[in-house]
Design a protein around this motif. Structure first.
Motif, PDB file in Angstrom:
ATOM      1  N   GLY A 151       0.778  -1.234  -0.010  1.00  0.00           N
ATOM      2  CA  GLY A 151      -0.074  -0.004   0.070  1.00  0.00           C
ATOM      3  C   GLY A 151       0.800   1.185   0.088  1.00  0.00           C
ATOM      4  N   PHE A 152       2.082   1.463   0.871  1.00  0.00           N
ATOM      5  CA  PHE A 152       2.862   2.358   0.872  1.00  0.00           C
ATOM      6  C   PHE A 152       3.424   2.740  -0.551  1.00  0.00           C
ATOM      7  CE2 PHE A 152       7.037   4.194   1.229  1.00  0.00           C
ATOM      8  CZ  PHE A 152       6.524   5.549   1.922  1.00  0.00           C
ATOM      9  N   THR A 153       3.758   1.414  -1.115  1.00  0.00           N
ATOM     10  CA  THR A 153       4.384   1.678  -2.625  1.00  0.00           C
ATOM     11  C   THR A 153       3.457   2.196  -3.747  1.00  0.00           C
ATOM     12  OG1 THR A 153       5.846  -0.139  -2.004  1.00  0.00           O
ATOM     13  CG2 THR A 153       5.482   0.124  -4.522  1.00  0.00           C
ATOM     14  N   MET A 154       1.973   1.638  -3.413  1.00  0.00           N
ATOM     15  CA  MET A 154       1.283   2.381  -4.271  1.00  0.00           C
ATOM     16  C   MET A 154       0.848   3.851  -3.834  1.00  0.00           C
ATOM     17  SD  MET A 154       0.405   0.156  -6.387  1.00  0.00           S
ATOM     18  CE  MET A 154       1.992  -0.385  -6.454  1.00  0.00           C
ATOM     19  N   LEU A 155       0.954   4.217  -2.827  1.00  0.00           N
ATOM     20  CA  LEU A 155       0.960   5.515  -2.321  1.00  0.00           C
ATOM     21  C   LEU A 155       1.876   6.213  -3.098  1.00  0.00           C
ATOM     22  CD1 LEU A 155      -0.811   7.616  -0.703  1.00  0.00           C
ATOM     23  CD2 LEU A 155       0.891   7.102   1.274  1.00  0.00           C
ATOM     24  N   LEU A 204       1.051   6.697  -6.425  1.00  0.00           N
ATOM     25  CA  LEU A 204      -0.258   7.547  -6.802  1.00  0.00           C
ATOM     26  C   LEU A 204       0.449   8.888  -6.910  1.00  0.00           C
ATOM     27  CD1 LEU A 204      -2.985   7.715  -7.241  1.00  0.00           C
ATOM     28  CD2 LEU A 204      -3.360   7.635  -4.903  1.00  0.00           C
ATOM     29  N   PHE A 205       1.233   9.338  -6.044  1.00  0.00           N
ATOM     30  CA  PHE A 205       2.144  10.541  -6.069  1.00  0.00           C
ATOM     31  C   PHE A 205       2.624  10.679  -7.264  1.00  0.00           C
ATOM     32  CE2 PHE A 205       5.775  12.990  -5.192  1.00  0.00           C
ATOM     33  CZ  PHE A 205       5.202  14.217  -4.788  1.00  0.00           C
ATOM     34  N   ARG A 206       3.502   9.785  -7.824  1.00  0.00           N
ATOM     35  CA  ARG A 206       4.268   9.976  -8.963  1.00  0.00           C
ATOM     36  C   ARG A 206       3.320  10.230 -10.384  1.00  0.00           C
ATOM     37  NH1 ARG A 206       4.759   9.802 -13.670  1.00  0.00           N
ATOM     38  NH2 ARG A 206       6.037   8.669 -14.966  1.00  0.00           N
ATOM     39  N   HIS A 207       1.947   9.534 -10.238  1.00  0.00           N
ATOM     40  CA  HIS A 207       1.014   9.822 -11.388  1.00  0.00           C
ATOM     41  C   HIS A 207       0.036  10.886 -11.136  1.00  0.00           C
ATOM     42  CE1 HIS A 207       2.647   6.629 -13.653  1.00  0.00           C
ATOM     43  NE2 HIS A 207       2.711   5.743 -12.428  1.00  0.00           N
ATOM     44  N   ARG A 208       0.417  11.699  -9.971  1.00  0.00           N
ATOM     45  CA  ARG A 208      -0.694  12.580  -9.486  1.00  0.00           C
ATOM     46  C   ARG A 208      -1.236  13.624 -10.594  1.00  0.00           C
ATOM     47  NH1 ARG A 208       4.195  14.164  -8.087  1.00  0.00           N
ATOM     48  NH2 ARG A 208       4.947  16.387  -8.157  1.00  0.00           N
ATOM     49  N   ASP A 241      -0.783  12.930 -13.982  1.00  0.00           N
ATOM     50  CA  ASP A 241      -1.378  12.349 -15.253  1.00  0.00           C
ATOM     51  C   ASP A 241      -2.801  12.324 -15.483  1.00  0.00           C
ATOM     52  OD1 ASP A 241       1.475  11.816 -15.532  1.00  0.00           O
ATOM     53  OD2 ASP A 241       1.442   9.800 -14.709  1.00  0.00           O
ATOM     54  N   PRO A 242      -3.249  12.001 -16.541  1.00  0.00           N
ATOM     55  CA  PRO A 242      -4.721  11.644 -16.732  1.00  0.00           C
ATOM     56  C   PRO A 242      -5.259  10.652 -15.577  1.00  0.00           C
ATOM     57  CG  PRO A 242      -3.598  11.460 -18.756  1.00  0.00           C
ATOM     58  CD  PRO A 242      -2.436  11.784 -17.859  1.00  0.00           C
ATOM     59  N   PHE A 243      -6.538  10.581 -15.327  1.00  0.00           N
ATOM     60  CA  PHE A 243      -6.798   9.553 -14.244  1.00  0.00           C
ATOM     61  C   PHE A 243      -6.575   8.237 -14.874  1.00  0.00           C
ATOM     62  CE2 PHE A 243     -10.231   7.003 -12.717  1.00  0.00           C
ATOM     63  CZ  PHE A 243      -9.925   7.212 -11.274  1.00  0.00           C
ATOM     64  N   GLY A 244      -6.610   7.713 -16.145  1.00  0.00           N
ATOM     65  CA  GLY A 244      -6.418   6.385 -16.560  1.00  0.00           C
ATOM     66  C   GLY A 244      -5.040   5.941 -16.244  1.00  0.00           C
ATOM     67  N   ARG A 245      -3.824   7.205 -15.938  1.00  0.00           N
ATOM     68  CA  ARG A 245      -2.725   6.515 -15.552  1.00  0.00           C
ATOM     69  C   ARG A 245      -2.681   6.412 -14.183  1.00  0.00           C
ATOM     70  NH1 ARG A 245       1.366   4.459 -17.539  1.00  0.00           N
ATOM     71  NH2 ARG A 245       3.176   5.902 -16.713  1.00  0.00           N
ATOM     72  N   MET A 246      -3.360   7.110 -13.204  1.00  0.00           N
ATOM     73  CA  MET A 246      -3.271   6.879 -11.813  1.00  0.00           C
ATOM     74  C   MET A 246      -4.235   5.971 -11.410  1.00  0.00           C
ATOM     75  SD  MET A 246      -5.085  10.295 -10.371  1.00  0.00           S
ATOM     76  CE  MET A 246      -4.269  11.662 -11.095  1.00  0.00           C
ATOM     77  N   GLU A 247      -5.088   5.429 -12.257  1.00  0.00           N
ATOM     78  CA  GLU A 247      -6.252   4.520 -11.597  1.00  0.00           C
ATOM     79  C   GLU A 247      -6.096   3.482 -10.983  1.00  0.00           C
ATOM     80  OE1 GLU A 247     -10.313   2.605 -13.765  1.00  0.00           O
ATOM     81  OE2 GLU A 247      -8.743   3.342 -14.833  1.00  0.00           O
ATOM     82  N   SER A 271      -2.976   2.641  -9.401  1.00  0.00           N
ATOM     83  CA  SER A 271      -2.355   2.832  -8.195  1.00  0.00           C
ATOM     84  C   SER A 271      -3.444   3.119  -7.177  1.00  0.00           C
ATOM     85  CB  SER A 271      -1.410   4.138  -8.159  1.00  0.00           C
ATOM     86  OG  SER A 271      -0.484   3.893  -9.218  1.00  0.00           O
ATOM     87  N   LEU A 272      -4.336   3.807  -7.454  1.00  0.00           N
ATOM     88  CA  LEU A 272      -5.435   4.129  -6.610  1.00  0.00           C
ATOM     89  C   LEU A 272      -6.373   2.960  -6.299  1.00  0.00           C
ATOM     90  CD1 LEU A 272      -7.221   6.261  -5.090  1.00  0.00           C
ATOM     91  CD2 LEU A 272      -8.582   6.589  -7.032  1.00  0.00           C
TER      92      LEU A 272
END
Length: 129
Positions: free
Chosen positions: A80-84, A87-91, A93-99, A101-102
């Protein structure tokens, strides 16, 4: 948690754990870590190769552990921390890129909160103790 809800939770845990491990972590662990480490360095992490390995193992080993339900809460916390961080890395980006991770972050937080459930190795170990 009994019956169908236990089956449903097990299905979520296994599918998300395996897709994180096999779809994301395994390629990083088996591949050339230098490119991933460059991305980690761009985020400002010190010792980027070390943290790239940490993130890769959190995805691969953490995902496998979540899938089988062994050391589930700590494994989900690391993943989960890695996904956080992802998510920060793709903040921006378009929603499809961060989806993704979320979605992974949400499931890993749920696993930390709820545990592995009755159909897991954690539950089996507790029953024998």
């Amino acid at each position: 948690m009994v019956g169908r809800s236990a089956l449903g939770w097990t299905l979520v845990r296994v599918v998300f754990g395996l897709t994180l491990a096999l779809g994301h972590g395994m390629s990083k662990v088996r591949g050339d870590m230098s490119q991933f480490a460059q991305g980690v360095a761009a985020l400002g992490f010190p010792f980027p190769l070390f943290f790239a390995w940490c993130a890769s193992l959190a995805e691969f080993l953490g995902g496998l552990l979540v899938a089988v339900g062994l050391f589930t809460r700590p494994a989900a916390a690391f993943a989960g921390f890695t996904m956080l961080v992802a998510l920060f890395r793709h903040r921006a980006d378009p929603f499809g890129r961060m989806e993704l991770s979320l979605l992974y972050l949400t499931v890993m937080v749920a696993v930390v909160l709820a545990g592995a459930g009755p159909w897991s190795l954690d539950a089996r170990v507790r029953r024998k103790a």
